[in-house]
Design a protein around this motif. Sequence first.
Motif, PDB file in Angstrom:
ATOM      1  N   ALA A 436       0.838  -1.205   0.000  1.00  0.00           N
ATOM      2  CA  ALA A 436       0.000   0.000   0.000  1.00  0.00           C
ATOM      3  C   ALA A 436       0.870   1.251   0.000  1.00  0.00           C
ATOM      4  CB  ALA A 436      -0.929  -0.004   1.209  1.00  0.00           C
ATOM      5  N   GLN A 437       1.969   1.232   0.756  1.00  0.00           N
ATOM      6  CA  GLN A 437       2.889   2.375   0.781  1.00  0.00           C
ATOM      7  C   GLN A 437       3.565   2.547  -0.579  1.00  0.00           C
ATOM      8  OE1 GLN A 437       5.186   0.946   4.119  1.00  0.00           O
ATOM      9  NE2 GLN A 437       4.256   2.437   5.525  1.00  0.00           N
ATOM     10  N   THR A 438       3.909   1.421  -1.211  1.00  0.00           N
ATOM     11  CA  THR A 438       4.526   1.490  -2.540  1.00  0.00           C
ATOM     12  C   THR A 438       3.565   2.094  -3.547  1.00  0.00           C
ATOM     13  OG1 THR A 438       5.729  -0.540  -1.990  1.00  0.00           O
ATOM     14  CG2 THR A 438       5.751   0.144  -4.294  1.00  0.00           C
ATOM     15  N   LEU A 439       2.288   1.713  -3.447  1.00  0.00           N
ATOM     16  CA  LEU A 439       1.289   2.246  -4.372  1.00  0.00           C
ATOM     17  C   LEU A 439       1.126   3.745  -4.193  1.00  0.00           C
ATOM     18  CD1 LEU A 439      -0.806   1.721  -6.566  1.00  0.00           C
ATOM     19  CD2 LEU A 439      -2.468   1.189  -4.762  1.00  0.00           C
ATOM     20  N   ARG A 440       1.176   4.214  -2.950  1.00  0.00           N
ATOM     21  CA  ARG A 440       1.081   5.668  -2.717  1.00  0.00           C
ATOM     22  C   ARG A 440       2.254   6.394  -3.362  1.00  0.00           C
ATOM     23  NH1 ARG A 440      -1.315   4.122   2.312  1.00  0.00           N
ATOM     24  NH2 ARG A 440       0.698   4.077   3.398  1.00  0.00           N
ATOM     25  N   ARG A 441       3.446   5.811  -3.285  1.00  0.00           N
ATOM     26  CA  ARG A 441       4.611   6.441  -3.919  1.00  0.00           C
ATOM     27  C   ARG A 441       4.466   6.458  -5.433  1.00  0.00           C
ATOM     28  NH1 ARG A 441       9.273   4.512  -3.960  1.00  0.00           N
ATOM     29  NH2 ARG A 441       9.041   2.420  -3.043  1.00  0.00           N
ATOM     30  N   ALA A 442       3.941   5.339  -5.997  1.00  0.00           N
ATOM     31  CA  ALA A 442       3.730   5.290  -7.451  1.00  0.00           C
ATOM     32  C   ALA A 442       2.715   6.347  -7.881  1.00  0.00           C
ATOM     33  CB  ALA A 442       3.263   3.895  -7.863  1.00  0.00           C
ATOM     34  N   ASP A 443       1.668   6.551  -7.061  1.00  0.00           N
ATOM     35  CA  ASP A 443       0.666   7.577  -7.372  1.00  0.00           C
ATOM     36  C   ASP A 443       1.290   8.972  -7.353  1.00  0.00           C
ATOM     37  OD1 ASP A 443      -1.543   5.988  -7.857  1.00  0.00           O
ATOM     38  OD2 ASP A 443      -2.152   5.939  -5.752  1.00  0.00           O
ATOM     39  N   LYS A 444       2.162   9.234  -6.378  1.00  0.00           N
ATOM     40  CA  LYS A 444       2.821  10.543  -6.318  1.00  0.00           C
ATOM     41  C   LYS A 444       3.691  10.766  -7.554  1.00  0.00           C
ATOM     42  CE  LYS A 444       2.884  11.043  -1.281  1.00  0.00           C
ATOM     43  NZ  LYS A 444       3.737  11.135  -0.058  1.00  0.00           N
ATOM     44  N   ALA A 445       4.390   9.698  -7.967  1.00  0.00           N
ATOM     45  CA  ALA A 445       5.214   9.818  -9.174  1.00  0.00           C
ATOM     46  C   ALA A 445       4.338  10.041 -10.403  1.00  0.00           C
ATOM     47  CB  ALA A 445       6.066   8.561  -9.343  1.00  0.00           C
ATOM     48  N   LEU A 446       3.155   9.432 -10.421  1.00  0.00           N
ATOM     49  CA  LEU A 446       2.215   9.630 -11.523  1.00  0.00           C
ATOM     50  C   LEU A 446       1.789  11.093 -11.600  1.00  0.00           C
ATOM     51  CD1 LEU A 446       0.155   8.788 -13.710  1.00  0.00           C
ATOM     52  CD2 LEU A 446      -1.382   8.098 -11.848  1.00  0.00           C
ATOM     53  N   TYR A 447       1.450  11.693 -10.440  1.00  0.00           N
ATOM     54  CA  TYR A 447       1.049  13.097 -10.437  1.00  0.00           C
ATOM     55  C   TYR A 447       2.187  13.977 -10.939  1.00  0.00           C
ATOM     56  CZ  TYR A 447      -2.845  11.407  -7.617  1.00  0.00           C
ATOM     57  OH  TYR A 447      -3.937  10.726  -7.162  1.00  0.00           O
ATOM     58  N   ALA A 448       3.414  13.612 -10.586  1.00  0.00           N
ATOM     59  CA  ALA A 448       4.565  14.382 -11.077  1.00  0.00           C
ATOM     60  C   ALA A 448       4.664  14.282 -12.601  1.00  0.00           C
ATOM     61  CB  ALA A 448       5.846  13.859 -10.417  1.00  0.00           C
ATOM     62  N   ALA A 449       4.388  13.090 -13.143  1.00  0.00           N
ATOM     63  CA  ALA A 449       4.436  12.917 -14.597  1.00  0.00           C
ATOM     64  C   ALA A 449       3.368  13.773 -15.276  1.00  0.00           C
ATOM     65  CB  ALA A 449       4.242  11.446 -14.949  1.00  0.00           C
ATOM     66  N   ARG A 451       2.037  16.531 -14.078  1.00  0.00           N
ATOM     67  CA  ARG A 451       2.389  17.949 -13.937  1.00  0.00           C
ATOM     68  C   ARG A 451       3.471  18.356 -14.927  1.00  0.00           C
ATOM     69  NH1 ARG A 451       1.997  16.788  -8.348  1.00  0.00           N
ATOM     70  NH2 ARG A 451       4.281  16.582  -8.250  1.00  0.00           N
ATOM     71  N   SER A 452       4.301  17.394 -15.306  1.00  0.00           N
ATOM     72  CA  SER A 452       5.411  17.725 -16.201  1.00  0.00           C
ATOM     73  C   SER A 452       4.986  17.778 -17.674  1.00  0.00           C
ATOM     74  CB  SER A 452       6.538  16.693 -16.048  1.00  0.00           C
ATOM     75  OG  SER A 452       6.112  15.435 -16.523  1.00  0.00           O
ATOM     76  N   GLY A 453       3.708  17.551 -17.927  1.00  0.00           N
ATOM     77  CA  GLY A 453       3.229  17.665 -19.298  1.00  0.00           C
ATOM     78  C   GLY A 453       2.591  16.404 -19.847  1.00  0.00           C
ATOM     79  N   ARG A 454       2.454  15.379 -19.038  1.00  0.00           N
ATOM     80  CA  ARG A 454       1.829  14.108 -19.426  1.00  0.00           C
ATOM     81  C   ARG A 454       2.671  13.357 -20.465  1.00  0.00           C
ATOM     82  NH1 ARG A 454      -2.491  17.731 -18.873  1.00  0.00           N
ATOM     83  NH2 ARG A 454      -3.967  17.126 -17.240  1.00  0.00           N
ATOM     84  N   ASN A 455       2.160  12.152 -20.859  1.00  0.00           N
ATOM     85  CA  ASN A 455       2.812  11.333 -21.875  1.00  0.00           C
ATOM     86  C   ASN A 455       4.278  11.055 -21.490  1.00  0.00           C
ATOM     87  OD1 ASN A 455       3.183   9.896 -24.239  1.00  0.00           O
ATOM     88  ND2 ASN A 455       3.677  11.702 -25.463  1.00  0.00           N
ATOM     89  N   THR A 456       4.504  10.762 -20.212  1.00  0.00           N
ATOM     90  CA  THR A 456       5.875  10.536 -19.755  1.00  0.00           C
ATOM     91  C   THR A 456       5.877   9.590 -18.555  1.00  0.00           C
ATOM     92  OG1 THR A 456       7.930  11.641 -19.125  1.00  0.00           O
ATOM     93  CG2 THR A 456       5.897  12.478 -18.147  1.00  0.00           C
ATOM     94  N   VAL A 457       7.094   9.280 -18.101  1.00  0.00           N
ATOM     95  CA  VAL A 457       7.291   8.345 -16.964  1.00  0.00           C
ATOM     96  C   VAL A 457       8.101   9.049 -15.900  1.00  0.00           C
ATOM     97  CG1 VAL A 457       8.359   6.169 -16.250  1.00  0.00           C
ATOM     98  CG2 VAL A 457       7.222   6.305 -18.462  1.00  0.00           C
ATOM     99  N   ARG A 458       7.669   8.854 -14.632  1.00  0.00           N
ATOM    100  CA  ARG A 458       8.444   9.367 -13.510  1.00  0.00           C
ATOM    101  C   ARG A 458       8.644   8.243 -12.506  1.00  0.00           C
ATOM    102  NH1 ARG A 458       9.598  12.614 -16.468  1.00  0.00           N
ATOM    103  NH2 ARG A 458       9.425  14.900 -16.384  1.00  0.00           N
ATOM    104  N   PHE A 459       9.817   8.249 -11.870  1.00  0.00           N
ATOM    105  CA  PHE A 459      10.185   7.183 -10.920  1.00  0.00           C
ATOM    106  C   PHE A 459      10.299   7.740  -9.506  1.00  0.00           C
ATOM    107  CE2 PHE A 459      13.564   4.849  -8.625  1.00  0.00           C
ATOM    108  CZ  PHE A 459      12.945   3.598  -8.574  1.00  0.00           C
ATOM    109  N   SER A 460       9.743   7.006  -8.540  1.00  0.00           N
ATOM    110  CA  SER A 460       9.865   7.382  -7.133  1.00  0.00           C
ATOM    111  C   SER A 460      11.028   6.609  -6.538  1.00  0.00           C
ATOM    112  CB  SER A 460       8.551   7.043  -6.369  1.00  0.00           C
ATOM    113  OG  SER A 460       8.733   7.265  -5.004  1.00  0.00           O
ATOM    114  N   SER A 461      12.035   7.314  -6.106  1.00  0.00           N
ATOM    115  CA  SER A 461      13.243   6.666  -5.588  1.00  0.00           C
ATOM    116  C   SER A 461      13.176   6.316  -4.125  1.00  0.00           C
ATOM    117  CB  SER A 461      14.466   7.550  -5.843  1.00  0.00           C
ATOM    118  OG  SER A 461      14.279   8.809  -5.194  1.00  0.00           O
ATOM    119  N   SER A 462      12.185   6.811  -3.380  1.00  0.00           N
ATOM    120  CA  SER A 462      12.148   6.494  -1.958  1.00  0.00           C
ATOM    121  C   SER A 462      10.711   6.570  -1.465  1.00  0.00           C
ATOM    122  CB  SER A 462      13.008   7.461  -1.160  1.00  0.00           C
ATOM    123  OG  SER A 462      12.580   8.803  -1.332  1.00  0.00           O
TER     124      SER A 462
END
Length: 462
Positions: A436-449, A451-462
């Motif tokens: 569940a904690q990992t999924l929350r981090r993936a969701d945060k990375a998704l929001y970052a993607a 915000r950066s303009g969509r159609n991209t990938v972002r990675f959560s390192s921690s």
Amino acid sequence: MSLRRSHSAVDACNATLAVLSRRSSGGALIAALLHVQDRLRCVAATGSWQVYSSVPLGRGVVGRVYATGKPVTLPDVSADPDYVELGKEVLAEICVPVLDRAGQPIGVLNAEWTSAIPLDGWEDLLSEVGQLLGARVEELGGPPPETRGEQLLRHSMALTEADTDIEVLTRACRAAREVTGLAAAVLLRSTPAGVMLAASSPEQRDRPLVARLAHTAPERLNTLVELARRHGAAYSIGDPALLNARGFEALTDSGVRTMIAVPLGSATVSGALIALDESVSQPEPAMVNLLELLAAQAGTCLEKLSNLRALHRQANSDPLTGLGHRGPFDERLANAMPERTALLAIDVDELKALNDSQGHEAGDRLLVELAGALQGALRQGDELFRIGGDEFVAVVDVPSAGMAIAVAERLNEAARAVGGTVSIGVAVQGATETSAQTLRRADKALYAAKRSGRNTVRFSSS
């Protein structure tokens, strides 16, 4: 004397009960039960309008007495937790084992009384009679064998307990072999992939026969299924070398000389149950009827399992895309491996705008196309779930974060190939982290993607 004059186990039990009934002046409810297959079958009874036809081994007072070989006297049946009540008037019960000459139980004698009487001496008398009866039954060849109807009932109950198609098929074949007395049985089932063959465990001499049949060309086997489906049950009446066996060459060329072929009794399952033998004999029509009943039961069980699978798919999959939804997703997360499982949170870009401008049908078409494209881009063993309107999650097992990002990039390309775009957030489950904690981090990375303009990938390192 009456025991000596009896010619069968049933005769012996009836003669014994007649004597005991006279001894009790007709006031006892007496039954003789013998071990037949997996039950104690009532083979003789007196004094009651109704009796149990059979009792599962180990159930009730009679099951306990049979298992232990020790008599039981119950002055008050209500005090014994094992007592099985058939009528409300029984007050007392005495049950003794029926023993063979080696002292092993082969059944029980059970006596019940509906009025208070002195029970003194009854246990000793019944025990002595049980030994005499057991010795005579043994002399006469033992308890009566199952009738074919009883065999069919036992196998039908086993079919209903089968959990998989292959269990149904193999149990049906085993039952067909036992009920007909023929050496082997096979079940042919037509599937989109071809004809599926299941078999019983044939006698040693018939194993090559079944093996030859298994290597018969599928189209020839399918002819047998079609014959059964169109014309119903068929059986042989002599040697195929002398009589017309047209249509059944797949059997006769394999060495079959006697057969009974019946269709599976189901509107949605196409197949045929075939009992067979290398020797020539003529099956009785009554035997054919029993096999038809068995095949009907097998077909019904296969249909039931198919319906259950369909209901399970409906309950566990998204009706639009066919992907698993929240239930299966949560089950998959429960099996995630820390430091090796990555979660890819995926969001379809601009889906709301598409729905507003072109309608929800266009949006649904894009979701279906994207689901197929993303699923096709995943590796074997990876899984994709739809957990919201425009939200997907891929669960992938990877050796490193770099591999997880590479999978996400491939998904991104697959989405563009069908005319859509997705934003993806990637997180690899940490050693001490819950899914569940990992999924929350993936969701945060998704929001970052996004915000950066969509159609991209972002990675959560921690």
